[in-house]
Design a protein around this motif. Structure first.
Motif, mmCIF file in Angstrom:
data_model
loop_
_atom_site.group_PDB
_atom_site.id
_atom_site.type_symbol
_atom_site.label_atom_id
_atom_site.label_comp_id
_atom_site.label_asym_id
_atom_site.label_seq_id
_atom_site.Cartn_x
_atom_site.Cartn_y
_atom_site.Cartn_z
ATOM 1 N N HIS A 354 -11.362 -0.878 1.326
ATOM 2 C CA HIS A 354 -12.322 -1.233 0.265
ATOM 3 C C HIS A 354 -11.812 -2.402 -0.572
ATOM 4 C CE1 HIS A 354 -15.366 1.839 0.870
ATOM 5 N NE2 HIS A 354 -14.416 2.750 1.004
ATOM 6 N N ARG A 355 -10.506 -2.429 -0.823
ATOM 7 C CA ARG A 355 -9.960 -3.555 -1.603
ATOM 8 C C ARG A 355 -10.164 -4.875 -0.869
ATOM 9 N NH1 ARG A 355 -5.626 -6.556 -1.274
ATOM 10 N NH2 ARG A 355 -4.669 -5.247 0.351
ATOM 11 N N LEU A 356 -9.893 -4.877 0.429
ATOM 12 C CA LEU A 356 -10.066 -6.101 1.206
ATOM 13 C C LEU A 356 -11.532 -6.521 1.264
ATOM 14 C CD1 LEU A 356 -7.556 -5.326 4.095
ATOM 15 C CD2 LEU A 356 -7.325 -7.105 2.355
ATOM 16 N N ARG A 357 -12.430 -5.549 1.348
ATOM 17 C CA ARG A 357 -13.858 -5.877 1.309
ATOM 18 C C ARG A 357 -14.222 -6.502 -0.036
ATOM 19 N NH1 ARG A 357 -15.884 -0.617 4.016
ATOM 20 N NH2 ARG A 357 -16.104 -1.231 6.193
ATOM 21 N N ALA A 358 -13.653 -5.968 -1.102
ATOM 22 C CA ALA A 358 -13.972 -6.479 -2.435
ATOM 23 C C ALA A 358 -13.549 -7.937 -2.597
ATOM 24 C CB ALA A 358 -13.294 -5.616 -3.500
ATOM 25 N N GLU A 359 -12.470 -8.316 -1.907
ATOM 26 C CA GLU A 359 -11.977 -9.688 -2.048
ATOM 27 C C GLU A 359 -12.993 -10.713 -1.558
ATOM 28 O OE1 GLU A 359 -8.275 -9.935 -0.023
ATOM 29 O OE2 GLU A 359 -7.155 -8.818 -1.563
ATOM 30 N N GLY A 360 -13.814 -10.350 -0.592
ATOM 31 C CA GLY A 360 -14.791 -11.301 -0.069
ATOM 32 C C GLY A 360 -16.210 -11.024 -0.512
ATOM 33 N N ALA A 361 -16.406 -10.068 -1.423
ATOM 34 C CA ALA A 361 -17.753 -9.677 -1.821
ATOM 35 C C ALA A 361 -18.227 -10.470 -3.042
ATOM 36 C CB ALA A 361 -17.792 -8.187 -2.133
ATOM 37 N N LYS A 362 -19.530 -10.771 -3.062
ATOM 38 C CA LYS A 362 -20.108 -11.432 -4.240
ATOM 39 C C LYS A 362 -20.079 -10.497 -5.435
ATOM 40 C CE LYS A 362 -23.189 -14.541 -1.676
ATOM 41 N NZ LYS A 362 -24.610 -14.947 -1.434
ATOM 42 N N ASP A 363 -20.321 -9.224 -5.186
ATOM 43 C CA ASP A 363 -20.260 -8.210 -6.243
ATOM 44 C C ASP A 363 -19.264 -7.146 -5.806
ATOM 45 O OD1 ASP A 363 -20.582 -6.451 -8.282
ATOM 46 O OD2 ASP A 363 -22.671 -5.924 -7.829
ATOM 47 N N PRO A 364 -18.009 -7.270 -6.228
ATOM 48 C CA PRO A 364 -16.955 -6.381 -5.719
ATOM 49 C C PRO A 364 -16.878 -5.028 -6.413
ATOM 50 C CG PRO A 364 -16.001 -7.979 -7.213
ATOM 51 C CD PRO A 364 -17.467 -8.318 -7.110
ATOM 52 N N ALA A 365 -17.722 -4.773 -7.411
ATOM 53 C CA ALA A 365 -17.544 -3.585 -8.244
ATOM 54 C C ALA A 365 -17.558 -2.298 -7.431
ATOM 55 C CB ALA A 365 -18.635 -3.547 -9.323
ATOM 56 N N ALA A 366 -18.516 -2.154 -6.505
ATOM 57 C CA ALA A 366 -18.631 -0.900 -5.765
ATOM 58 C C ALA A 366 -17.409 -0.668 -4.889
ATOM 59 C CB ALA A 366 -19.907 -0.908 -4.918
ATOM 60 N N ASP A 367 -16.950 -1.727 -4.209
ATOM 61 C CA ASP A 367 -15.778 -1.547 -3.344
ATOM 62 C C ASP A 367 -14.523 -1.292 -4.161
ATOM 63 O OD1 ASP A 367 -16.352 -1.648 -0.489
ATOM 64 O OD2 ASP A 367 -17.148 -3.635 -0.863
#
Length: 438
Positions: A354-367
């Protein structure tokens, strides 16, 4: 004198393949009798033909390179279990052949791949083992490879290949790279090595010069021999009292898409009959010669399968993360947690996904929220596990909760061993936060 231009590793390997095919000796008949066909309970004094003896020597050289490469997945209990399953599948005749010994080894690689050497060494990738769902499905994979050994498919393939145009071999090698979906743009530009090195299977083959492994793992032995190996696997499953209905389910698993753009699967299965056709072939055999056989008191799953494969699946999740395949990594970890929900390491790794997904997400809050929950669950399950505390501290710091971050960092420093590579950096964060408090 003009110096000879240097050749790429792939060019050298292709040359090695072609030279081996062209110089392997006089072509014998393409079809050969299976190993152990004449055995009667005693060790068979089998004398390979000259070209087959060369294949056996080459196989020994390549297996030594693999053992020395550091690519093997070291788990003695797992290897013992896999060899027990293979032993139940191996026909007595094949087991009696002098010079051939079925032995299962595991390669640390997240792709769906397996290949066999003619003397019985079978190499299965962690990615393939992580995907199968029970022991009967595992036996399907092993039975397929054992059949390649028993039916001497590598010998048949090389003898047949010598009667074909050399260009077909080159096309097959190049095509396997493109079809694997590995850096297709680089391949189209002619950057074959760059394209191929992206895949870890190719990395092993190129670095070690595994000509036979390349043929078995990347090219395969052609539709007819692969279909024969599938049929042989079903026969071996039947003899060992496995549930035959699980065989086509192996290939149904390979059709799953976990949403990752990088495809590493297709080396083992890409040049074989496509998965849907193989499923249809198995179903046809189950409805025909094996009608009425699949059910009854048959082996589907065993506690040992789940116990021995659990850690491998978790480790394969790490490999998928390194390959950027977060969907596959999450699928691996969900599989582990379905069996052992108290696995703190699996929860921590799920947090990493989830942390790695958050790094590339426009809205990282959920991850980030999911990552934090997974890290906190890991710390709860194993209060002496240092890594989740470091991760919790970093997320709390990012959220602006400096007090919670400081507490988590301090806890990490209490638990982390003296040589931990992140100790100094976390200590610097603690100094910074303590200074801000004062």
């Amino acid at each position: 004198m003009t110096p000879e231009p240097s050749r790429s590793p792939l060019q050298r390997l292709v040359s090695s393949v072609l030279v081996g095919l062209l110089l392997a000796g006089c072509a014998g008949p393409t079809r050969v009798p299976p190993l152990g066909a004449a055995a009667r309970g005693e060790q068979e004094s089998f004398i390979p033909a000259r070209d087959e003896a060369r294949l056996w020597r080459k196989a020994g050289e390549e297996e030594r390179k693999l053992r020395d490469s550091g690519k093997l997945y070291a788990d003695p209990l797992l290897e013992g279990y896999l060899n027990d399953v293979a032993g139940r599948l191996t026909p007595a005749g094949l087991a009696s052949v002098d010079g051939v010994r079925i032995r299962i080894h595991v390669l640390a690689d997240p792709s769906l791949n397996a290949f066999a050497y003619p003397t019985g060494g079978i190499y299965v990738h962690t990615g393939l083992l992580a995907r199968v769902g029970n022991e009967a499905q595992l036996a399907t994979v092993l039975g397929h490879e054992i059949t390649h050994v028993q039916e001497r498919h590598l010998l048949e393939y090389t003898r047949s290949a010598r009667r074909k145009a050399v260009g077909l071999t080159i096309a097959g090698i190049a095509g396997s790279i493109v079809l694997a979906g590995v850096a297709g743009k680089q391949a189209e530009k002619g950057d074959w090595v760059d394209a191929y090195l992206i895949n870890q299977v190719g990395n092993i083959m190129l670095q070690l010069g595994l000509t036979l492994g390349f043929l078995a793992a990347v090219n395969g032995f052609g539709r007819d021999l692969e279909r024969e190996a599938d049929a042989g696997a079903l026969a071996l499953l039947d003899g060992a009292r496995y549930d035959l209905r699980e065989a086509p389910k192996v290939f149904e698993l390979f059709l799953e898409d976990h949403g990752d753009p990088r495809k590493l699967e297709t080396f083992f299965f890409g040049s074989h009959p496509n998965n849907r056709q193989r499923i249809a072939n198995f179903q046809e055999m189950l409805a025909g010669p094996y009608a009425g056989s699949p059910g009854g008191e048959r082996i589907t799953d065993t506690p040992e399968f789940r116990a021995r494969l659990r850690v491998l699946v978790r480790d394969n999740a790490r490999l998928n993360m390194e390959a950027g395949r977060l969907g596959h990594a999450e699928a691996d970890l969900r599989k582990v947690l379905a069996v052992t929900p108290n696995d703190a390491v699996a929860h921590h790794l799920l947090g990493e996904v989830h942390r790695l997904r958050a790094e590339g997400a426009k809205d990282p809050a959920a991850d980030l929220a999911a990552a934090l929950a997974a890290y906190e669950e890991a710390a709860r399950l194993d209060p002496d596990y240092a890594d989740p505390w470091r991760a919790i501290g970093l997320i709390r710091y990012r959220e602006g909760d400096r007090a919670s971050a400081l507490g988590a960092f301090r806890r990490y420093l209490e638990l982390a061993p003296p040589g931990a590579p992140e100790r100094q950096r976390i200590r610097d964060y603690v100094v910074e936060l303590e200074a801000a408090e004062s």
